[in-house]
Motif scaffolding. Sequence first.
Motif, PDB file in Angstrom:
ATOM      1  N   GLN A   1       0.830  -1.208   0.000  1.00 27.35           N
ATOM      2  CA  GLN A   1       0.000   0.000   0.000  1.00 27.35           C
ATOM      3  C   GLN A   1       0.870   1.266   0.000  1.00 27.35           C
ATOM      4  O   GLN A   1       0.535   2.262  -0.662  1.00 27.35           O
ATOM      5  CB  GLN A   1      -0.946  -0.011   1.201  1.00 27.35           C
ATOM      6  CG  GLN A   1      -2.046  -1.059   1.086  1.00 27.35           C
ATOM      7  CD  GLN A   1      -3.126  -0.874   2.130  1.00 27.35           C
ATOM      8  OE1 GLN A   1      -3.487   0.258   2.465  1.00 27.35           O
ATOM      9  NE2 GLN A   1      -3.656  -1.972   2.644  1.00 27.35           N
ATOM     10  N   VAL A   2       1.963   1.231   0.736  1.00 25.48           N
ATOM     11  CA  VAL A   2       2.871   2.388   0.747  1.00 25.48           C
ATOM     12  C   VAL A   2       3.504   2.578  -0.634  1.00 25.48           C
ATOM     13  O   VAL A   2       3.607   3.703  -1.135  1.00 25.48           O
ATOM     14  CB  VAL A   2       3.954   2.219   1.830  1.00 25.48           C
ATOM     15  CG1 VAL A   2       5.035   3.290   1.689  1.00 25.48           C
ATOM     16  CG2 VAL A   2       3.333   2.291   3.224  1.00 25.48           C
ATOM     17  N   LEU A   3       3.919   1.475  -1.258  1.00 28.60           N
ATOM     18  CA  LEU A   3       4.511   1.565  -2.587  1.00 28.60           C
ATOM     19  C   LEU A   3       3.521   2.144  -3.598  1.00 28.60           C
ATOM     20  O   LEU A   3       3.911   2.887  -4.506  1.00 28.60           O
ATOM     21  CB  LEU A   3       4.981   0.182  -3.046  1.00 28.60           C
ATOM     22  CG  LEU A   3       6.298  -0.309  -2.426  1.00 28.60           C
ATOM     23  CD1 LEU A   3       6.463  -1.815  -2.630  1.00 28.60           C
ATOM     24  CD2 LEU A   3       7.482   0.439  -3.029  1.00 28.60           C
ATOM     25  N   ASN A   4       2.265   1.803  -3.431  1.00 25.46           N
ATOM     26  CA  ASN A   4       1.246   2.307  -4.359  1.00 25.46           C
ATOM     27  C   ASN A   4       0.830   3.743  -4.056  1.00 25.46           C
ATOM     28  O   ASN A   4       0.281   4.424  -4.932  1.00 25.46           O
ATOM     29  CB  ASN A   4       0.012   1.401  -4.329  1.00 25.46           C
ATOM     30  CG  ASN A   4       0.288   0.025  -4.921  1.00 25.46           C
ATOM     31  OD1 ASN A   4       1.115  -0.114  -5.815  1.00 25.46           O
ATOM     32  ND2 ASN A   4      -0.399  -0.996  -4.401  1.00 25.46           N
ATOM     33  N   SER A   5       1.074   4.216  -2.826  1.00 24.86           N
ATOM     34  CA  SER A   5       0.611   5.554  -2.426  1.00 24.86           C
ATOM     35  C   SER A   5       1.703   6.607  -2.437  1.00 24.86           C
ATOM     36  O   SER A   5       1.410   7.804  -2.539  1.00 24.86           O
ATOM     37  CB  SER A   5      -0.005   5.492  -1.015  1.00 24.86           C
ATOM     38  OG  SER A   5      -1.063   4.557  -0.951  1.00 24.86           O
ATOM     39  N   ALA A   6       2.967   6.185  -2.296  1.00 24.99           N
ATOM     40  CA  ALA A   6       4.067   7.133  -2.144  1.00 24.99           C
ATOM     41  C   ALA A   6       4.262   7.976  -3.400  1.00 24.99           C
ATOM     42  O   ALA A   6       4.111   7.501  -4.525  1.00 24.99           O
ATOM     43  CB  ALA A   6       5.354   6.386  -1.816  1.00 24.99           C
ATOM     44  N   LYS A   7       4.606   9.249  -3.198  1.00 23.04           N
ATOM     45  CA  LYS A   7       4.864  10.181  -4.288  1.00 23.04           C
ATOM     46  C   LYS A   7       6.365  10.400  -4.518  1.00 23.04           C
ATOM     47  O   LYS A   7       6.755  11.282  -5.278  1.00 23.04           O
ATOM     48  CB  LYS A   7       4.214  11.528  -3.988  1.00 23.04           C
ATOM     49  CG  LYS A   7       2.709  11.453  -3.761  1.00 23.04           C
ATOM     50  CD  LYS A   7       1.980  10.839  -4.959  1.00 23.04           C
ATOM     51  CE  LYS A   7       0.479  10.779  -4.710  1.00 23.04           C
ATOM     52  NZ  LYS A   7      -0.244  10.107  -5.835  1.00 23.04           N
TER      53      LYS A   7
END
Length: 435
Positions: A290-296
């Motif tokens: 989820q972090v990989l998909n959300s991080a900018k």
Amino acid sequence: MISVSNHEFVELRHQQPQTCKTHFVFTDIDIADLDIPEISSAKYQLKNGNAYKKDTSDSSIASMSRSKKGKKIVAITVIMLGLILLGAGIPIGLQLRSSSLLEARLNFIRRLLSECMLVGGFFNTHSESNFTQNFYEIKESMIGAVLLPIRIPCQAQYLDAVQLALEGIDQATRMVSRTKGMRIVLSAEEMEQAHENGEIGVLLGLEGGHLLGSSVAVLRMFYSLGTRFISLSSYECSSPWISAATTKEPLFEENIPTSITQFGKIVLKEINRLGMLAEISHLSEPSMMQVLNSAKAPLLVNNAMPAATTSPNITNIIPDHVLSALSSNGGVLTINIDKLSVKEAIHNINYVRALAGIEHVGLGTTVSPRKYALLLAELARDRLWNNASLKKLVGGNIVRILREAEANRNKVALSEDWIPPEEIEGNAYCRYPES
């Protein structure tokens, strides 16, 4: 040269047939007066005008036989010694050549690390004496920069974790300021400048989201004090807004998430807005994805190992699908080489490179001062690892993701959100009740 005694040929025997009549001629010449030093009257007698050896023919033959045998033994011994020395000389020569080649590769690595700094992963220190000892070790390892996380036990969560983190920053700042050749850096550019000046750049950070007290305001204050990266969780330490890979028996079992919560995404968004680097090695697999998909911004996975090459009892194991997602994110995984042989470390490095790409692999921390140099010298033997790829591995990739994280600073709106009270209800017993 082989020498032969003259007396061996002096025995002259009459070979005429017995039917022939022989005439003997005697002279007045004494045998001792003959110019043949090997012949003396004591040893030889004249018989029928001929000199012959007296009763010594058998001993002479035996003496010749012994002389020849002795010479053969000497010759064989000399040959065998020569073969032994030659046989020993070959491996010794190869060892000398190998040693010379290794030294040449080490010299190449020294030159390379003078051009591109080696970023040595997380720098472990717990006291000033430990800090000083580690400082000399990293100098010997040719490290140019380190990431220094402030570590506070998970048991301090909901208690005085924030205060302890502040004290840790104060202690780290004072220790670095008293250590000649080190300085705290606040950006990728300052890190590179420190390396050019022959100094070790120290990037301060936080290990564990529990140090934020579930507050983005605290996160901002830590940034203002010089922290530039944060691990979203520490080992076995979930927070109210994100789950760790493993968790000890918690003091409080209420409201522990299974991945990242909505407030956790707000924390991640603020990390990106500040231009900080987020590290995710201790997260659970759902949280990682989820972090990989959300991080900018690109993420760091520090001191980790690919699951396909690692035994199950090793911590910080990263599945292949997470590595693929890390590649898409632009992040970097640094290999935990501490307990690996050089051969094993190279195998893991090449595995991550093959799966994710050269842009996404780096070197983690080691406690052995010479291990970095020996590892890089061995890699330099492989044509796959040219100057450009080695520079990315040793630190170029980490500098890149830090610079890309900094580029996001202030590109999104400031978040003023607070964690929902229900997510910490029952755990935040030390909080002052709001009116």
